[in-house]
Design a protein around this motif. Structure first.
Motif, PDB file in Angstrom:
ATOM      1  N   ASP A  25       0.847  -1.180   0.000  1.00  0.00           N
ATOM      2  CA  ASP A  25       0.000   0.000   0.000  1.00  0.00           C
ATOM      3  C   ASP A  25       0.885   1.233   0.000  1.00  0.00           C
ATOM      4  OD1 ASP A  25      -2.955   0.904   1.895  1.00  0.00           O
ATOM      5  OD2 ASP A  25      -1.971   1.881   0.225  1.00  0.00           O
ATOM      6  N   ARG A  27      -0.326   4.293  -0.177  1.00  0.00           N
ATOM      7  CA  ARG A  27      -1.051   5.453   0.345  1.00  0.00           C
ATOM      8  C   ARG A  27      -0.397   5.936   1.622  1.00  0.00           C
ATOM      9  NH1 ARG A  27      -6.733   3.620   1.766  1.00  0.00           N
ATOM     10  NH2 ARG A  27      -5.548   1.889   2.530  1.00  0.00           N
ATOM     11  N   PRO A  32      -5.670   9.582  10.459  1.00  0.00           N
ATOM     12  CA  PRO A  32      -6.563  10.607   9.926  1.00  0.00           C
ATOM     13  C   PRO A  32      -6.600  11.821  10.843  1.00  0.00           C
ATOM     14  CG  PRO A  32      -7.662   8.478  10.028  1.00  0.00           C
ATOM     15  CD  PRO A  32      -6.348   8.337  10.726  1.00  0.00           C
ATOM     16  N   GLY A  60     -10.205  -4.752  -2.451  1.00  0.00           N
ATOM     17  CA  GLY A  60     -11.217  -3.822  -1.973  1.00  0.00           C
ATOM     18  C   GLY A  60     -12.366  -4.452  -1.217  1.00  0.00           C
ATOM     19  N   GLN A  76     -11.163   3.262   9.465  1.00  0.00           N
ATOM     20  CA  GLN A  76     -11.017   4.511   8.729  1.00  0.00           C
ATOM     21  C   GLN A  76      -9.865   4.448   7.724  1.00  0.00           C
ATOM     22  OE1 GLN A  76     -10.883   7.242  12.070  1.00  0.00           O
ATOM     23  NE2 GLN A  76     -12.709   8.238  11.251  1.00  0.00           N
ATOM     24  N   THR A  77      -8.835   3.692   8.016  1.00  0.00           N
ATOM     25  CA  THR A  77      -7.683   3.620   7.109  1.00  0.00           C
ATOM     26  C   THR A  77      -8.005   2.877   5.821  1.00  0.00           C
ATOM     27  OG1 THR A  77      -6.775   1.555   8.020  1.00  0.00           O
ATOM     28  CG2 THR A  77      -6.092   3.620   9.092  1.00  0.00           C
ATOM     29  N   LEU A  78      -9.120   2.139   5.784  1.00  0.00           N
ATOM     30  CA  LEU A  78      -9.460   1.326   4.616  1.00  0.00           C
ATOM     31  C   LEU A  78     -10.196   2.104   3.536  1.00  0.00           C
ATOM     32  CD1 LEU A  78     -10.691  -1.873   6.487  1.00  0.00           C
ATOM     33  CD2 LEU A  78      -8.421  -1.442   5.523  1.00  0.00           C
ATOM     34  N   GLY A  79     -10.721   3.271   3.875  1.00  0.00           N
ATOM     35  CA  GLY A  79     -11.487   4.048   2.906  1.00  0.00           C
ATOM     36  C   GLY A  79     -12.752   3.332   2.455  1.00  0.00           C
ATOM     37  N   LEU A  80     -13.455   2.709   3.387  1.00  0.00           N
ATOM     38  CA  LEU A  80     -14.653   1.940   3.057  1.00  0.00           C
ATOM     39  C   LEU A  80     -15.758   2.840   2.517  1.00  0.00           C
ATOM     40  CD1 LEU A  80     -14.836  -0.331   6.241  1.00  0.00           C
ATOM     41  CD2 LEU A  80     -13.923  -0.926   3.994  1.00  0.00           C
ATOM     42  N   ARG A  81     -16.507   2.312   1.552  1.00  0.00           N
ATOM     43  CA  ARG A  81     -17.678   3.011   1.027  1.00  0.00           C
ATOM     44  C   ARG A  81     -18.962   2.356   1.503  1.00  0.00           C
ATOM     45  NH1 ARG A  81     -15.916   2.989  -5.129  1.00  0.00           N
ATOM     46  NH2 ARG A  81     -15.813   0.826  -4.505  1.00  0.00           N
ATOM     47  N   ASN A 102     -18.433   8.958   8.582  1.00  0.00           N
ATOM     48  CA  ASN A 102     -17.404   8.631   7.598  1.00  0.00           C
ATOM     49  C   ASN A 102     -17.962   8.364   6.200  1.00  0.00           C
ATOM     50  OD1 ASN A 102     -14.654   8.364   9.098  1.00  0.00           O
ATOM     51  ND2 ASN A 102     -16.201   7.542  10.467  1.00  0.00           N
ATOM     52  N   ILE A 104     -20.085   6.127   5.087  1.00  0.00           N
ATOM     53  CA  ILE A 104     -20.132   4.705   4.738  1.00  0.00           C
ATOM     54  C   ILE A 104     -21.590   4.250   4.724  1.00  0.00           C
ATOM     55  CG2 ILE A 104     -19.398   2.376   5.393  1.00  0.00           C
ATOM     56  CD1 ILE A 104     -17.036   3.726   6.900  1.00  0.00           C
TER      57      ILE A 104
END
Length: 158
Positions: A25, A27, A32, A60, A76-81, A102, A104
Motif C-alpha cells: 500500500d 497510500r 486521519p 477492496g 477509517q484507514t481502509l477508505g470503506l464506502r 465517515n 459509509i
C-alpha cells in the motif's frame, strides 16, 4: 498489490486455484485528522486494531467479525464506502454514528439460520470464482476454527 496465481488439478480432475497476495500500500497511512475521528478516542494514543477475523477477501473487499468502537480507527484507514451486515439484530447506534460520520453506507441483510454467515457468503463467492471445494473448505475452517458446522459447508457444495 502483487498476485501470484497457481492452478493445479486434483486426482479427481477438479481444478484448484491458489492465490498468493502480497499487499503493498503506497497510500499515506498516517492517522486521519482528529476532526474525522469520532470523539472520544479510546485510550490516550491512536491505535489501529482490526476487528476479530479481519482479512482481505478480494481487492477492496474485506471480511471481519462485528466491529466495535476500538476498531473504528483501523476501519477509517481502509477508505470503506459500504458495509454489509449479515446479522438480523439491530445495528448498534455507535456503529451507525461511525458510518454516518465517515460517509459509509450500511446494507443490512439479516441472514438467519447460519452460525458463520460470513463464511457461507465468502464460500459462495469462492465457488463463483471457480475455486475447488477443498480450498473453499480450508478457508472456511481457518476462520470458523472449532465452531465450523457441516451444515454451513454443505451449502457451498450445491
Amino acid at each position: 498489490m502483487k498476485l501470484d496465481h497457481n492452478t493445479t488439478a486434483t486426482s479427481e480432475g477438479e481444478m484448484c486455484k491458489t492465490i498468493e497476495v502480497a499487499l503493498v500500500d503506497h497510500r499515506d497511512l498516517s492517522p486521519p485528522s482528529p476532526t474525522v475521528l469520532p470523539s472520544p478516542i479510546v485510550g490516550d494514543d491512536l491505535t489501529f486494531t482490526p476487528p476479530l477475523n479481519f482479512a482481505m477477501v478480494d481487492n477492496g473487499i474485506f471480511r471481519s467479525g462485528f466491529p466495535d468502537s476500538a476498531n473504528f480507527s483501523f476501519l477509517q484507514t481502509l477508505g470503506l464506502r459500504s458495509i454489509i451486515c449479515l446479522c438480523p439484530e439491530p445495528y448498534p447506534e455507535a456503529n451507525t454514528d461511525f458510518l454516518m460520520a465517515n460517509g459509509i453506507r450500511l446494507f443490512q441483510l439479516g441472514i438467519e439460520g447460519y452460525k458463520h454467515r460470513t463464511g457461507v457468503v465468502v464460500g459462495c463467492l469462492r465457488k463463483s470464482q471457480k475455486w475447488c471445494l477443498s480450498s473453499i473448505f480450508n478457508e472456511y475452517q481457518r476462520f470458523a476454527a472449532a465452531k465450523a458446522r457441516v451444515s454451513d459447508q454443505s451449502e457451498r457444495e450445491s
